[in-house]
Design a protein around this motif. Structure first.
Motif, PDB file in Angstrom:
ATOM      1  N   LEU A 182       0.824  -1.227   0.641  1.00 10.39           N
ATOM      2  CA  LEU A 182       0.275  -0.178  -0.070  1.00 10.39           C
ATOM      3  C   LEU A 182       1.033   0.974  -0.050  1.00 10.39           C
ATOM      4  O   LEU A 182       1.681   1.240   0.627  1.00 10.39           O
ATOM      5  CB  LEU A 182      -1.347   0.459   1.218  1.00 10.39           C
ATOM      6  N   VAL A 183       0.544   2.324  -1.185  1.00 10.13           N
ATOM      7  CA  VAL A 183       1.223   3.656  -1.086  1.00 10.13           C
ATOM      8  C   VAL A 183       0.830   4.444  -0.675  1.00 10.13           C
ATOM      9  O   VAL A 183       0.019   4.754  -1.743  1.00 10.13           O
ATOM     10  CB  VAL A 183       2.653   3.263  -2.401  1.00 10.13           C
ATOM     11  N   ALA A 184       1.309   5.024  -0.314  1.00 15.32           N
ATOM     12  CA  ALA A 184       0.362   6.306  -0.146  1.00 15.32           C
ATOM     13  C   ALA A 184       0.558   7.473  -0.291  1.00 15.32           C
ATOM     14  O   ALA A 184       1.680   7.772  -0.751  1.00 15.32           O
ATOM     15  CB  ALA A 184       0.604   6.957   1.655  1.00 15.32           C
ATOM     16  N   ARG A 185       0.284   8.830  -1.424  1.00 13.25           N
ATOM     17  CA  ARG A 185       0.719   9.617  -1.782  1.00 13.25           C
ATOM     18  C   ARG A 185       1.842  10.686  -1.101  1.00 13.25           C
ATOM     19  O   ARG A 185       2.520  11.562  -1.429  1.00 13.25           O
ATOM     20  CB  ARG A 185      -0.481  10.836  -2.142  1.00 13.25           C
ATOM     21  N   GLU A 186       1.286  10.900   0.542  1.00 11.86           N
ATOM     22  CA  GLU A 186       1.978  11.736   1.903  1.00 11.86           C
ATOM     23  C   GLU A 186       2.367  10.286   2.497  1.00 11.86           C
ATOM     24  O   GLU A 186       1.894   8.745   2.390  1.00 11.86           O
ATOM     25  CB  GLU A 186       0.476  12.434   2.557  1.00 11.86           C
TER      26      GLU A 186
END
Length: 328
Positions: A115-119
């Protein structure tokens, strides 16, 4: 001097003939992988270290994008062995295949996405996905099913608690996120780590550690091939087990160095980072045996995603004879 040159010439010719004869004596095995991925490191180790050749096999590897295309190639005899998600063997069986596709050697045992978050999120919790836009994987594929399984496990309804985007082709998901689509995205390596390096995103969780062990990627073949080419399949599985041992016993740096020729455009240090991440979370199967508990977990995840009309018995689609012998 002439006799020395003549002797040297004869020796070179003899060696070339010997090499040619050895190459001709190898049994050709056509393998189709669903994608080229560091997630499949043991396969490339077996190729690079010559483990297949030592078992008398000349493996011809081709990348066939998409599980459906890979299975079509297997069913039409375009390839002998497929490396693809085990769920595809279930889909084919439920469609009424005359010659069952059987999983005979497991390669990976967890989901391989992150899971990759933008922030940057130092205190991440899954509840933070509620109300967000989540860029997921293709519907019906194992990454998407594992992803939704994890969301539901954490009390998130993908249909109502967030905006779920699933209509983007696999090859374009990372580009869409980099262009501004979504607050979170589900990505494979090395893309996830590349995004971190470039500041385009931040890895906040692993779907692999959250979804449990399952036969995420396995080598499979038609039942008729397993019966008619048993010696070949056994040699193939033996080589894979040696490669699995290498990956478990050697450092991530050594594994990265060995498999780098299969990822020419990826920096070796990045490969090392990805290998270490997959090793640390137990993604690489330690042996080729596909356990029944893993098989049932796979089907539970498929059921949760609404993609499994009925369960298929472990004994029907899994053959552990070759894997057991390889371990012994």
């Amino acid at each position: 001097m002439r006799w020395f040159i003549r002797s040297l010439y004869i020796s070179v010719i003899a060696l070339l003939c010997l090499a040619a004869c050895q190459q001709e004596s190898l049994e050709t095995v056509k393998v189709g992988e669903v994608t080229r991925s560091i997630f499949y490191a043991p396969q490339y180790v077996a190729l690079a270290k010559g483990f297949f050749e030592e078992e008398g096999l000349a493996v011809e590897l081709q990348t066939i994008a998409g599980g459906d295309k890979t299975m079509t190639a297997l069913l039409s005899d375009g390839i002998d062995i497929a490396l693809v998600g085990s769920e595809t063997s279930i889909y084919v069986t439920l469609q009424g295949a005359n010659d069952p596709i059987r999983n005979f050697a497991q390669l990976t045992q967890t989901d391989g996405t992150f899971l990759v978050a933008r922030e940057q999120m130092d205190d991440f919790s899954w509840a933070q996905l509620k109300g967000s836009t989540f860029l997921g994987q293709r519907k019906g594929g194992m990454p998407q099913m594992a992803g939704e399984f994890v969301l539901k496990k954490h009390g998130i309804d993908p249909a109502n608690d967030l905006t779920l985007i699933q209509n983007i082709d696999f090859a374009n998901i990372s580009t869409a996120f980099a262009s501004g689509t979504g607050d979170f995205v589900q990505l494979f390596e090395p893309t996830a780590s590349i995004f971190e390096q470039e500041g385009k995103g931040h890895i906040v969780a692993s779907f692999g550690t959250e979804s449990g062990t399952l036969p995420y990627t396995s080598f499979m073949a038609k039942n008729s091939y397993l019966e008619q080419q048993a010696t070949t399949v056994q040699g193939f599985t033996n080589a894979l087990k040696r490669a699995q041992d290498f990956v478990q016993q050697e450092s991530a740096a050594e594994v990265a160095k060995v498999i780098q020729p299969y990822f020419e455009n990826v920096d070796v240090q990045l490969i090392e980072t990805v290998v270490e991440r997959y090793k640390s979370q137990g993604s690489y199967a330690t042996d080729p045996i596909l356990d029944e508990a893993e098989w049932e977990n796979l089907q539970t995840i498929m059921e949760t995603a609404g993609e499994l009309p009925q369960r298929v018995a472990y004994e029907k689609l899994v053959n552990t004879i070759f894997a057991q012998k390889a371990v012994e």
